[in-house]
Design a protein around this motif. Structure first.
Motif, PDB file in Angstrom:
ATOM      1  N   ARG A 123      26.996  28.040  61.824  1.00 52.53           N
ATOM      2  CA  ARG A 123      27.434  27.597  60.495  1.00 52.53           C
ATOM      3  C   ARG A 123      27.344  28.687  59.434  1.00 52.53           C
ATOM      4  O   ARG A 123      27.996  28.602  58.405  1.00 52.53           O
ATOM      5  N   GLU A 124      26.510  29.685  59.663  1.00 46.53           N
ATOM      6  CA  GLU A 124      26.328  30.720  58.653  1.00 46.53           C
ATOM      7  C   GLU A 124      27.523  31.657  58.564  1.00 46.53           C
ATOM      8  O   GLU A 124      27.703  32.343  57.581  1.00 46.53           O
ATOM      9  N   SER A 125      28.320  31.712  59.610  1.00 40.81           N
ATOM     10  CA  SER A 125      29.442  32.652  59.628  1.00 40.81           C
ATOM     11  C   SER A 125      30.705  31.997  59.085  1.00 40.81           C
ATOM     12  O   SER A 125      30.957  30.825  59.302  1.00 40.81           O
ATOM     13  N   LEU A 126      31.465  32.786  58.353  1.00 42.06           N
ATOM     14  CA  LEU A 126      32.765  32.325  57.862  1.00 42.06           C
ATOM     15  C   LEU A 126      33.805  33.339  58.287  1.00 42.06           C
ATOM     16  O   LEU A 126      33.635  34.521  58.026  1.00 42.06           O
ATOM     17  N   PRO A 127      34.871  32.953  58.965  1.00 41.22           N
ATOM     18  CA  PRO A 127      35.149  31.574  59.345  1.00 41.22           C
ATOM     19  C   PRO A 127      34.124  31.070  60.365  1.00 41.22           C
ATOM     20  O   PRO A 127      33.477  31.860  61.058  1.00 41.22           O
ATOM     21  N   LEU A 128      33.999  29.750  60.453  1.00 39.31           N
ATOM     22  CA  LEU A 128      33.053  29.099  61.341  1.00 39.31           C
ATOM     23  C   LEU A 128      33.244  29.590  62.775  1.00 39.31           C
ATOM     24  O   LEU A 128      34.368  29.701  63.256  1.00 39.31           O
ATOM     25  N   GLN A 129      32.145  29.882  63.447  1.00 49.02           N
ATOM     26  CA  GLN A 129      32.168  30.395  64.816  1.00 49.02           C
ATOM     27  C   GLN A 129      31.369  29.461  65.728  1.00 49.02           C
ATOM     28  O   GLN A 129      30.504  28.721  65.259  1.00 49.02           O
ATOM     29  N   TYR A 130      31.658  29.554  67.027  1.00 45.87           N
ATOM     30  CA  TYR A 130      30.957  28.757  68.033  1.00 45.87           C
ATOM     31  C   TYR A 130      30.604  29.639  69.218  1.00 45.87           C
ATOM     32  O   TYR A 130      31.333  30.572  69.539  1.00 45.87           O
ATOM     33  N   HIS A 131      29.504  29.308  69.895  1.00 42.07           N
ATOM     34  CA  HIS A 131      29.248  29.838  71.225  1.00 42.07           C
ATOM     35  C   HIS A 131      29.817  28.791  72.169  1.00 42.07           C
ATOM     36  O   HIS A 131      29.414  27.618  72.132  1.00 42.07           O
ATOM     37  N   VAL A 132      30.775  29.199  72.995  1.00 43.40           N
ATOM     38  CA  VAL A 132      31.452  28.279  73.913  1.00 43.40           C
ATOM     39  C   VAL A 132      31.309  28.810  75.337  1.00 43.40           C
ATOM     40  O   VAL A 132      31.552  29.999  75.589  1.00 43.40           O
ATOM     41  N   ARG A 133      30.910  27.920  76.229  1.00 43.69           N
ATOM     42  CA  ARG A 133      30.802  28.271  77.646  1.00 43.69           C
ATOM     43  C   ARG A 133      32.122  27.952  78.311  1.00 43.69           C
ATOM     44  O   ARG A 133      32.510  26.788  78.436  1.00 43.69           O
ATOM     45  N   PHE A 134      32.859  28.995  78.682  1.00 44.53           N
ATOM     46  CA  PHE A 134      34.086  28.873  79.463  1.00 44.53           C
ATOM     47  C   PHE A 134      33.726  29.179  80.911  1.00 44.53           C
ATOM     48  O   PHE A 134      32.671  29.756  81.169  1.00 44.53           O
ATOM     49  N   PRO A 135      34.575  28.827  81.865  1.00 49.12           N
ATOM     50  CA  PRO A 135      34.253  29.143  83.268  1.00 49.12           C
ATOM     51  C   PRO A 135      33.931  30.630  83.436  1.00 49.12           C
ATOM     52  O   PRO A 135      34.743  31.487  83.116  1.00 49.12           O
ATOM     53  N   GLY A 136      32.721  30.902  83.876  1.00 53.26           N
ATOM     54  CA  GLY A 136      32.340  32.281  84.176  1.00 53.26           C
ATOM     55  C   GLY A 136      31.758  33.083  83.044  1.00 53.26           C
ATOM     56  O   GLY A 136      31.234  34.167  83.264  1.00 53.26           O
ATOM     57  N   ARG A 137      31.818  32.599  81.790  1.00 52.78           N
ATOM     58  CA  ARG A 137      31.265  33.381  80.679  1.00 52.78           C
ATOM     59  C   ARG A 137      31.119  32.557  79.414  1.00 52.78           C
ATOM     60  O   ARG A 137      31.774  31.552  79.252  1.00 52.78           O
ATOM     61  N   THR A 138      30.239  33.044  78.547  1.00 53.83           N
ATOM     62  CA  THR A 138      30.030  32.430  77.236  1.00 53.83           C
ATOM     63  C   THR A 138      30.539  33.402  76.185  1.00 53.83           C
ATOM     64  O   THR A 138      30.224  34.591  76.230  1.00 53.83           O
ATOM     65  N   LEU A 139      31.334  32.892  75.249  1.00 55.87           N
ATOM     66  CA  LEU A 139      31.913  33.729  74.204  1.00 55.87           C
ATOM     67  C   LEU A 139      31.635  33.142  72.830  1.00 55.87           C
ATOM     68  O   LEU A 139      31.486  31.925  72.682  1.00 55.87           O
ATOM     69  N   GLN A 140      31.618  34.011  71.839  1.00 59.19           N
ATOM     70  CA  GLN A 140      31.582  33.568  70.448  1.00 59.19           C
ATOM     71  C   GLN A 140      33.014  33.583  69.952  1.00 59.19           C
ATOM     72  O   GLN A 140      33.680  34.623  69.999  1.00 59.19           O
TER      73      GLN A 140
END
Length: 159
Positions: A123-140
């Motif tokens: 929530r602190e980042s603008l634009p809003l960011q997420y850590h998302v687990r996709f198959p094989g890796r996690t990305l912001q």
């Protein structure tokens, strides 16, 4: 020996707090089915009691006057009401789909249409960011590259 807890007395009696994720009935709220939404993320209430659950979890009873509910919340679900709040479209454990190919160093690492799961809302980042687990890796990734995995059953957040 009793160890100090990082979250003890984080919030004081009467303090205005905001829930950072949807709070659902875990079976402890009477008169509502398990899994039913009790409070929507972003709602503001006041701490009326501090207690413990299973002797190791600090639970704050928060009175959401506008909703007529008193709900038990863990410290990690709360922030001061005065803290900056960036509403998010998605939250922890939401299933999402990538709207575009995502690449790194010229290589596609997540294909458009790949399903992932939200692990964290930044929530602190603008634009809003997420850590998302996709198959094989996690990305912001920014919110703009995500869409609901099940749009027919997805409920947009209230403003």
């Amino acid at each position: 020996m009793i160890e100090d807890r990082y979250d003890e007395e984080r919030f004081d009696f009467g303090e205005a707090v905001r829930v950072t994720r949807n709070v659902r009935n875990d079976g402890t709220y009477p008169g509502m089915p398990v899994g039913e939404l009790l409070m929507r993320r972003g709602s503001v209430g006041h701490v009326i009691e501090v207690g413990t659950f299973l002797q190791d979890q600090v639970i704050y009873t928060v009175h959401f006057l506008d909703h007529g509910r008193m709900v038990g919340c863990r410290a990690e679900e709360l922030i001061p009401a005065s803290a900056p709040w960036n509403p998010s479209r998605f939250e922890f454990r939401d299933k999402v789909v990538c709207r575009i190919d995502l690449g790194m160093q010229g290589k596609v690492i997540v294909d458009k249409g790949s399903e992932g799961e939200v692990l964290k809302v930044l929530r602190e980042s603008l634009p809003l960011q997420y850590h998302v687990r996709f198959p094989g890796r996690t990305l912001q990734v920014p919110e703009s590259v995500l869409e609901p995995a099940d749009p027919e059953n997805f409920r947009e957040p209230e403003e």
